[in-house]
Design a protein around this motif. Structure first.
Motif, short mmCIF file in Angstrom:
data_model
loop_
_atom_site.label_atom_id
_atom_site.label_comp_id
_atom_site.label_asym_id
_atom_site.label_seq_id
_atom_site.Cartn_x
_atom_site.Cartn_y
_atom_site.Cartn_z
N GLU A 185 5.80 0.69 8.46
CA GLU A 185 6.65 1.52 9.32
C GLU A 185 8.11 1.47 8.88
OE1 GLU A 185 8.10 1.99 13.99
OE2 GLU A 185 6.56 0.51 13.47
N ARG A 193 11.00 6.22 9.24
CA ARG A 193 9.85 5.39 9.60
C ARG A 193 8.54 6.19 9.45
NH1 ARG A 193 12.06 3.91 15.25
NH2 ARG A 193 10.07 2.87 15.61
N ASN A 195 4.06 6.55 10.53
CA ASN A 195 2.80 6.15 11.14
C ASN A 195 1.84 5.78 10.02
OD1 ASN A 195 3.24 7.12 14.08
ND2 ASN A 195 3.78 8.91 12.86
N THR A 196 1.07 4.72 10.19
CA THR A 196 0.21 4.26 9.10
C THR A 196 -1.24 4.17 9.57
OG1 THR A 196 2.05 2.97 8.25
CG2 THR A 196 -0.12 2.47 7.37
N TRP A 212 -1.30 2.06 13.05
CA TRP A 212 -0.04 1.49 13.52
C TRP A 212 0.91 2.66 13.73
CZ3 TRP A 212 1.55 -3.31 15.01
CH2 TRP A 212 2.93 -3.49 15.20
N GLU A 213 1.28 2.93 15.00
CA GLU A 213 2.10 4.10 15.30
C GLU A 213 3.58 3.76 15.30
OE1 GLU A 213 0.96 7.22 17.98
OE2 GLU A 213 -0.79 6.04 18.62
N ARG A 214 4.33 4.62 14.70
CA ARG A 214 5.79 4.50 14.69
C ARG A 214 6.31 4.51 16.12
NH1 ARG A 214 9.22 9.65 12.56
NH2 ARG A 214 7.92 10.53 14.21
#
Length: 279
Positions: A185, A193, A195-196, A212-214
């Motif tokens: 991020e 940044r 989101n992954t 994994w959200e920003r």
């Protein structure tokens, strides 16, 4: 203040009817307090329902639990449509709503009171559209090596109204999301940044995803992330254009239509409870 709690595959939101005012009814500090799971209501974000205009039926303004503002949210917009249907006393199914977001006008179809199909738009691939400083020779980021924790991760970047970095792994259960998520991020390659999504190919038409959200961290689901992951799977010859995406909170059906280049997402959204919040 009355609020409405909704969840889409476990991605949960506080819904506020803000149509009576041109100003948001909550401050950023109040939003942070409401999202706190110990001292507030608890949520991944707060969504304000706004009045429509000449080109939209309604507007949507969303904040993450850390107070940041994403351009759009796939699970959030499904929750918003379900919220609207309740406000309208569930007048009809197969109704198309035009929702104004920071990512533009999003069209969504209410299939049942808890099932919504959303036209998520067309994916963007240029590095400046993500944005990212990473770049292949054609200014895209496809199977590009990104070094994190002394390991090269092959990443593909897609913008689906908000930015996503997708990497394909053998087993999503082995990913230390709490450790790796922030490293992606806040990586210097992503100035706004990112989101992954960590994606496991179960079958070409079935992906398993952890996200994994920003601005929100590890969540049970991410609609735009599921869309971006199917797109990434297709352009790297790993996935089919119609896929079930399995998330910790449940499944989404994602379709990337070749003729129109548009991505569609179908999934559930449900009201959890209604409450009154003392500001």
């Amino acid at each position: 203040m009355y609020f409405f709690k909704y969840q889409g595959l476990g991605n949960d939101f506080i819904l506020i009817d803000n149509r009576s005012s041109s100003e948001l009814l909550l401050s950023s500090g109040q939003i942070l307090k409401m999202c706190n799971r110990h001292f507030g209501i608890g949520a991944d974000g707060v969504i304000f329902l706004l009045s429509g205009d000449k080109v939209s039926d309604y507007g949507m303004h969303i904040f993450n639990s850390d107070g940041s503002e994403p351009e759009m949210c796939g699970n959030g917009i499904r929750c918003l449509i379900s919220f609207i249907s309740n406000l309208e006393n569930f007048e009809q199914t197969n109704k198309i709503y035009r929702i104004k977001t920071l990512a533009g006008i999003i069209k969504a179809e209410l299939q049942t009171q808890t099932q919504v199909r959303v036209e998520m738009g067309t994916p963007l691939f240029l590095n400046k559209q993500i944005p990212t400083t990473l770049s292949d020779k054609d200014n895209t980021v496809i199977n590009y090596p990104l070094e994190i924790e002394k390991k090269n991760w092959l990443v593909t970047c897609v913008n689906m109204g908000n930015p996503h970095c997708i990497t394909f792994v053998e087993d999503t259960n082995l990913i230390n999301l709490e450790k790796l998520g922030p490293l992606f991020e806040y990586h210097s390659a992503f100035p706004e940044r990112i989101n992954t999504e960590f994606i496991e190919i179960v079958r070409p038409n079935h992906l398993k995803m952890r996200v994994w959200e920003r601005g929100a961290g590890a969540t049970l689901a991410c609609g735009t992330g599921a869309c971006a992951s199917v797109v990434a799977g297709v352009i790297t010859n790993r996935a089919e254009r119609v896929c079930t995406v399995e998330l910790p909170g449940g499944n989404l059906l994602i379709e990337w239509v070749e003729d129109s280049n548009k991505v569609y997402m179908t999934g559930s959204a449900e009201r959890v409870f209604i409450g009154e919040y003392n500001q």
